[in-house]
Design an enzyme around this catalytic site. Structure first.
Site, short mmCIF file in Angstrom:
data_model
loop_
_atom_site.label_atom_id
_atom_site.label_comp_id
_atom_site.label_asym_id
_atom_site.label_seq_id
_atom_site.Cartn_x
_atom_site.Cartn_y
_atom_site.Cartn_z
N SER A 129 2.97 27.65 -15.03
CA SER A 129 1.94 27.68 -16.06
C SER A 129 2.27 26.62 -17.11
CB SER A 129 1.85 29.09 -16.67
OG SER A 129 0.70 29.20 -17.49
N ASN A 130 1.71 26.74 -18.28
CA ASN A 130 2.00 25.80 -19.37
C ASN A 130 1.87 26.55 -20.69
OD1 ASN A 130 -0.87 25.57 -20.36
ND2 ASN A 130 -1.13 24.88 -18.25
#
Ligand code: CTP
Length: 212
Positions: free
Chosen positions: A21-22
């Site tokens: 993810s980020n």
């Protein structure tokens, strides 16, 4: 005005408990959704996992992965006047997602990744002349050049460029500074300012008729 907005990160699971993810917080996308609802627009907000409450008057569609975000947006897109893609969509996902938790071993682990669907590019390719499509460009260098390239390659009307290398204005910050570029070569800048103010400015800008 009927508006479709994507927001937040996506998660691409390797197994039931781990994902790629980020650091997107969703604050910018939610601020735009809130500002649009305050203008009386109908808002469909397709959001990845965030810890924010849906703004009042907004229809929230919660998703996890890029593929789910695309599947939520696809049927909503033909009915919107404006599509604003704010989400920080993961560009890759593990080619295989294990059904059970992957156990550790002494060996190194190589992950094979495959591209996810580009939601904005896929939907913008279907854009009708009466629809306005707005993208965001999160860049760490040469911000406006890369943004302008995305504007053309993704068939957008507007792109909002922001420099995510600056922690005080980046993905998880409360403030933002943007350059808004149009297909026809217009450029306006705004900020640094709190994201709700930036959101109102963006909507004000894109609601103007596009100069020919
Ligand atoms: N976007 C999308 N689907 C993806 C990737 C990006 O809809 N799979 C959208 C984002 O919501 C944003 C725009 O495309 O509006 C640009 O996203 P960004 O992450 O800046 O660029 P990428 O297209 O992913 O390219 P790169 O990572 O190489 O900069």
């Amino acid at each position: 005005m009927r508006c479709l907005i994507t927001a937040g990160p996506t998660r691409e699971h390797l197994d039931p408990v781990r994902f790629l993810s980020n650091g997107s917080s969703g604050k910018m996308g939610y601020a735009i959704a809130d500002a649009a609802a305050s203008l009386g627009w109908t808002v469909e907000l397709v959001s990845g996992p965030v810890s924010l409450r849906a703004p009042a008057g907004v229809r929230l569609h919660s998703v996890v992965s890029a593929q789910e975000m695309f599947e939520a947006c696809e049927p909503l897109f033909p009915n919107c006047d404006v599509f604003i893609a704010v989400a920080a969509v993961a560009d890759f996902r593990p080619r295989v997602s294990a059904g059970q938790k992957v156990k550790k071993s002494e060996q190194s682990l190589v992950l094979e990744l495959e591209p996810t669907v580009d939601i904005l590019k896929t939907l913008a390719a279907r854009k009708r002349p009466d629809q306005v499509v707005v993208g965001f460009a999160a860049e760490t260098q040469d911000v406006e050049n890369y943004a302008r390239r995305k504007l053309t390659e993704k068939n957008l009307d507007w792109i909002v460029a922001n420099d995510v290398s600056r922690p005080e204005l980046g993905m998880n910050a409360d403030d933002n500074a943007v350059a808004i570029l149009s297909r026809s070569g217009n450029r306006v800048v705004f900020g640094p300012a709190p994201k709700p103010e930036v959101a109102r400015f963006i909507l004000h800008t894109i609601a103007l008729p596009l100069p020919v």
